[in-house]
Design a protein around this motif. Structure first.
Motif, PDB file in Angstrom:
ATOM      1  N   LYS A  18       0.826  -1.219   0.000  1.00 18.74           N
ATOM      2  CA  LYS A  18       0.000   0.000   0.000  1.00 18.74           C
ATOM      3  C   LYS A  18       0.854   1.259   0.000  1.00 18.74           C
ATOM      4  CE  LYS A  18      -0.253   0.337   5.027  1.00 18.74           C
ATOM      5  NZ  LYS A  18       0.244   1.697   5.278  1.00 18.74           N
ATOM      6  N   THR A  19       2.081   1.150   0.515  1.00 20.95           N
ATOM      7  CA  THR A  19       2.948   2.324   0.597  1.00 20.95           C
ATOM      8  C   THR A  19       3.399   2.776  -0.782  1.00 20.95           C
ATOM      9  OG1 THR A  19       3.760   1.637   2.745  1.00 20.95           O
ATOM     10  CG2 THR A  19       5.129   3.209   1.526  1.00 20.95           C
ATOM     11  N   LYS A  28       2.703   0.991  -3.995  1.00 19.70           N
ATOM     12  CA  LYS A  28       1.760   0.718  -5.085  1.00 19.70           C
ATOM     13  C   LYS A  28       2.468   0.519  -6.424  1.00 19.70           C
ATOM     14  CE  LYS A  28      -2.250   2.968  -2.940  1.00 19.70           C
ATOM     15  NZ  LYS A  28      -3.356   2.077  -3.292  1.00 19.70           N
ATOM     16  N   LYS A  85      -3.012  18.167  -1.843  1.00 20.79           N
ATOM     17  CA  LYS A  85      -3.294  17.362  -3.031  1.00 20.79           C
ATOM     18  C   LYS A  85      -2.048  16.678  -3.586  1.00 20.79           C
ATOM     19  CE  LYS A  85      -7.702  19.189  -4.641  1.00 20.79           C
ATOM     20  NZ  LYS A  85      -8.391  20.195  -5.469  1.00 20.79           N
ATOM     21  N   SER A  86      -0.868  17.033  -3.100  1.00 21.95           N
ATOM     22  CA  SER A  86       0.340  16.291  -3.496  1.00 21.95           C
ATOM     23  C   SER A  86       1.017  15.614  -2.305  1.00 21.95           C
ATOM     24  CB  SER A  86       1.340  17.201  -4.226  1.00 21.95           C
ATOM     25  OG  SER A  86       1.532  18.420  -3.561  1.00 21.95           O
ATOM     26  N   CYS A 100       2.499   7.050   2.474  1.00 23.08           N
ATOM     27  CA  CYS A 100       1.515   6.177   1.804  1.00 23.08           C
ATOM     28  C   CYS A 100       0.428   7.001   1.112  1.00 23.08           C
ATOM     29  CB  CYS A 100       0.858   5.234   2.802  1.00 23.08           C
ATOM     30  SG  CYS A 100       2.025   4.228   3.739  1.00 23.08           S
ATOM     31  N   THR A 101      -0.054   8.043   1.785  1.00 26.98           N
ATOM     32  CA  THR A 101      -1.099   8.849   1.153  1.00 26.98           C
ATOM     33  C   THR A 101      -0.506   9.786   0.101  1.00 26.98           C
ATOM     34  OG1 THR A 101      -1.017  10.336   3.065  1.00 26.98           O
ATOM     35  CG2 THR A 101      -2.754   8.705   3.039  1.00 26.98           C
ATOM     36  N   ASN A 116      -0.086   7.844  -3.135  1.00 31.95           N
ATOM     37  CA  ASN A 116      -1.397   7.587  -3.741  1.00 31.95           C
ATOM     38  C   ASN A 116      -1.957   8.796  -4.498  1.00 31.95           C
ATOM     39  OD1 ASN A 116      -3.740   5.870  -4.132  1.00 31.95           O
ATOM     40  ND2 ASN A 116      -4.804   7.225  -2.697  1.00 31.95           N
ATOM     41  N   LEU A 117      -1.283   9.935  -4.398  1.00 29.52           N
ATOM     42  CA  LEU A 117      -1.707  11.141  -5.119  1.00 29.52           C
ATOM     43  C   LEU A 117      -0.937  11.343  -6.419  1.00 29.52           C
ATOM     44  CD1 LEU A 117      -1.970  13.350  -1.939  1.00 29.52           C
ATOM     45  CD2 LEU A 117      -3.873  12.766  -3.447  1.00 29.52           C
ATOM     46  N   ASP A 135       0.664   9.954 -10.148  1.00 27.18           N
ATOM     47  CA  ASP A 135       0.523   8.944 -11.198  1.00 27.18           C
ATOM     48  C   ASP A 135       1.818   8.176 -11.396  1.00 27.18           C
ATOM     49  OD1 ASP A 135      -2.164   9.328 -11.947  1.00 27.18           O
ATOM     50  OD2 ASP A 135      -1.609  11.180 -12.959  1.00 27.18           O
ATOM     51  N   ARG A 151      -2.287   3.107  -7.718  1.00 29.84           N
ATOM     52  CA  ARG A 151      -2.885   4.340  -7.192  1.00 29.84           C
ATOM     53  C   ARG A 151      -4.404   4.295  -7.329  1.00 29.84           C
ATOM     54  NH1 ARG A 151      -5.536   7.787  -9.072  1.00 29.84           N
ATOM     55  NH2 ARG A 151      -5.067   7.171 -11.221  1.00 29.84           N
TER      56      ARG A 151
END
Lengths: 375, 375
Positions: free
Chosen positions: B62-63, B65, B288-289, B345-346, B349-350, B352, B371
């Motif tokens: 999950k970290t 991806k 958002k980043s 991790c989050t 996920n932001l 590409d 992602r």
């Protein structure tokens, strides 16, 4: 703050809630779902407000990142869109939006300037400045660009003190830019009880900045402000333009600020109860589908519209822990539940597409085309 | 907590920092950048720790991806991967990973079950159960599936009390599932000073759960735990397997927990100073980043590795406000600065894709293939 339990859903609301869950019953959770009827009512209300108050409406597209939604804003009279990044401007210019305001003090590099000039082949672009050095870079790369000066109305993020607007405007004009006015983002309106006072600060700051520009012989034709929490109180004797973003969807924060009721929240994440233990439930949505926004003044990390007194007490990446201690109703293991994110802008930015449920319960999809367009 | 100013970068670290910023000088900001040399050192260290301690290493994907990073974990001896969702399992199975543990109490629907069976054509899949009802659904849709029972070791999220592991295991076995053991996620290790005590709780919970399973004649062959903050203290007399996630990249949280030093942080977001006013700077990266994770115990909303005493005091969608009051150095307007997110991790996920800088300063890109794979 509006506690949803004080506003029990009316008969038609209950029908609406059932319709959203029923229409999405075949979709794997978590999934971001938009109730089209609620979006349209929200769009109509803001368009009518702007029109009747004499404001130009230039909605901030960072919330929805969707050309489909942008088209609906423009068809209702929005002059154009506000965006935060060159990347967002590229997406909406490619989708045919011809009037874009990048409300951000860009530090232009060669590459961003090249991208910007390509956008300007298709759309009128308004830029933002809050320093002489930043304005000089814009002037070097995009001679004659149209700009407005960003003013700090109390959020203390970017923007200059209103009394300095004239200095910046004069410097920008001297560098060869076309200075059209001033703008501010009154983001400190995001606190319970504060929106009215912040709208007064916004008007005072813009009035002072307008005076500062006029003192250097620049006519501040554009005087732009407006956040979703404060926009209803925007001063039409000072502001010419409003730039709310969140209003098409709304979110748990807006409900807790008293800006809207839970039935005005158009976007929810449909999620499944995967764990149940006494008063605690765990849902299969987390910060990777909702965002982790959790200001100290919010009562939780998101809200459950159909269980008004329950609170999301903790969020991890794929778990929302909900406390049902104060709730008369509670779901069963495996039930599907709607969850309103605290901050819809960051939640939308986590989805590749939004699932739309129309009035008849039919599904369609809107791509979140500008998702991740941060640069 | 490790204050980076107490660990000034060595000569080679300064070279490394310069190399990352120099190599990415032509990229528009914000951009997520990985220092390959640091990742490889982090991967080597954990692989060596697992091997020397006798643990099976099943890193949580999950970290990152990223199939590229997964391949590097597996080539260093990882048995397989841990994932959180069916969607993540699909991505890594398609990338050729043949051993996957979905460490989440899935509530299987027809559709998720169909997707799961398709994955099982290509990979061995281990599932998680923490209720009899959830186990029954798995047994109905995927007869004979291999499962482990999730145990709560103190985080109080999902998982049953260790003494109930036998009940759940017995029910799952009676439903026709193959019960192989127990697992826990000691997520309450994310608090300063707590990792050692939490590792003891983890071992106690797994030992108790193992006894509970043996009491119903199930041999707990798999006894799995381990979070990045607590894994160094995992008890090899109880645990057979560890599942750390964050360690390849690390982040500001791990630094502030004392788990690593700032020079072990492999992923930073390269960002530009767009506003400067006295001791305050604003960078063009935001929630958002970076993600909005901001636990109360962190000193800010992200850290600046090259300005150790500066703090990110506020984050909005495209703005990071930094306070340089306590910092001897500060950047200039337009400078590029590295920012370590609080929770990598989050942040990943932001994006590409991640930009990779190798030892020679050459760039490559790894797609963040999983992602948004939340469902």
């Amino acid at each position: 703050m509006v506690a949803p339990s004080e506003n029990p859903p009316s008969g038609s609301d209950i029908g609406r809630i059932d319709r959203v869950l029923a229409a999405t019953a075949g979709l794997d959770t978590p999934v971001a779902v938009v109730d089209e009827a609620v979006v349209e009512a929200n769009l109509d209300r803001m368009a009518e407000f702007a029109s009747s108050s004499g404001f130009v409406l230039r909605p901030h597209a960072k919330t929805h990142k969707s050309p489909e939604l942008a088209a609906r804003q423009i068809s209702r009279g929005a002059t154009g869109l506000t965006v935060a990044t060159v990347g967002e401007a590229e997406v909406f210019a490619a989708a045919g939006v011809s009037d874009l305001f990048i409300a951000y003090p860009l530090w232009l590099t060669e590459n961003k300037a090249r991208r910007l000039r390509a956008i300007m082949d298709h759309a009128e672009v308004l830029l933002a400045v809050d320093s002489i050095a930043g304005a000089a870079r814009i002037a070097r790369h995009v001679p004659g660009a149209r700009v407005v000066v960003e003013v700090d109305s109390g959020q203390h993020r970017t923007g200059v003190h209103p009394q300095r607007a004239g200095d910046i405007g004069h410097g920008a004009a001297a560098a060869g830019l076309e200075v059209l006015g001033i703008f501010t983002f009154p983001g400190h309106s995001y606190f319970p009880g504060r929106p009215v006072a912040v709208a007064v600060q916004e008007a005072n700051a813009l009035a002072m900045a307008a005076q500062s520009l006029r003192a250097v012989d620049i006519d501040p034709v554009i005087r732009s402000g407006g956040s979703t929490p404060s926009v209803a109180h925007a001063d039409p004797t000072v502001l010419t333009e409003i730039r709310p973003g969140v209003y098409p969807f709304n979110d748990a924060q807006q409900v807790e600020l008293g800006v809207c009721s839970m039935s005005d929240v158009a976007l929810t994440v449909v999620t499944t109860v995967v764990h149940l233990d006494g008063n605690k439930a765990v849902l299969d949505a987390g910060s990777k589908s909702l965002g982790a926004d959790h200001p100290a003044w919010t009562t939780g990390v998101g809200r459950l519209p159909d269980y008004g007194d329950a609170r999301v007490s903790a969020l991890s990446e794929h778990h929302a822990t909900v406390d049902f201690t104060d709730s008369a109703d509670r779901p069963e293991l495996g039930d599907r539940v709607r969850l309103a994110p605290n901050h819809v802008c960051t939640a939308v930015n986590l989805a590749d597409e939004l699932v739309i449920v129309n009035r008849h319960g039919t599904l369609s999809r809107w791509p979140v085309t500008a998702r991740g367009a941060n640069a």
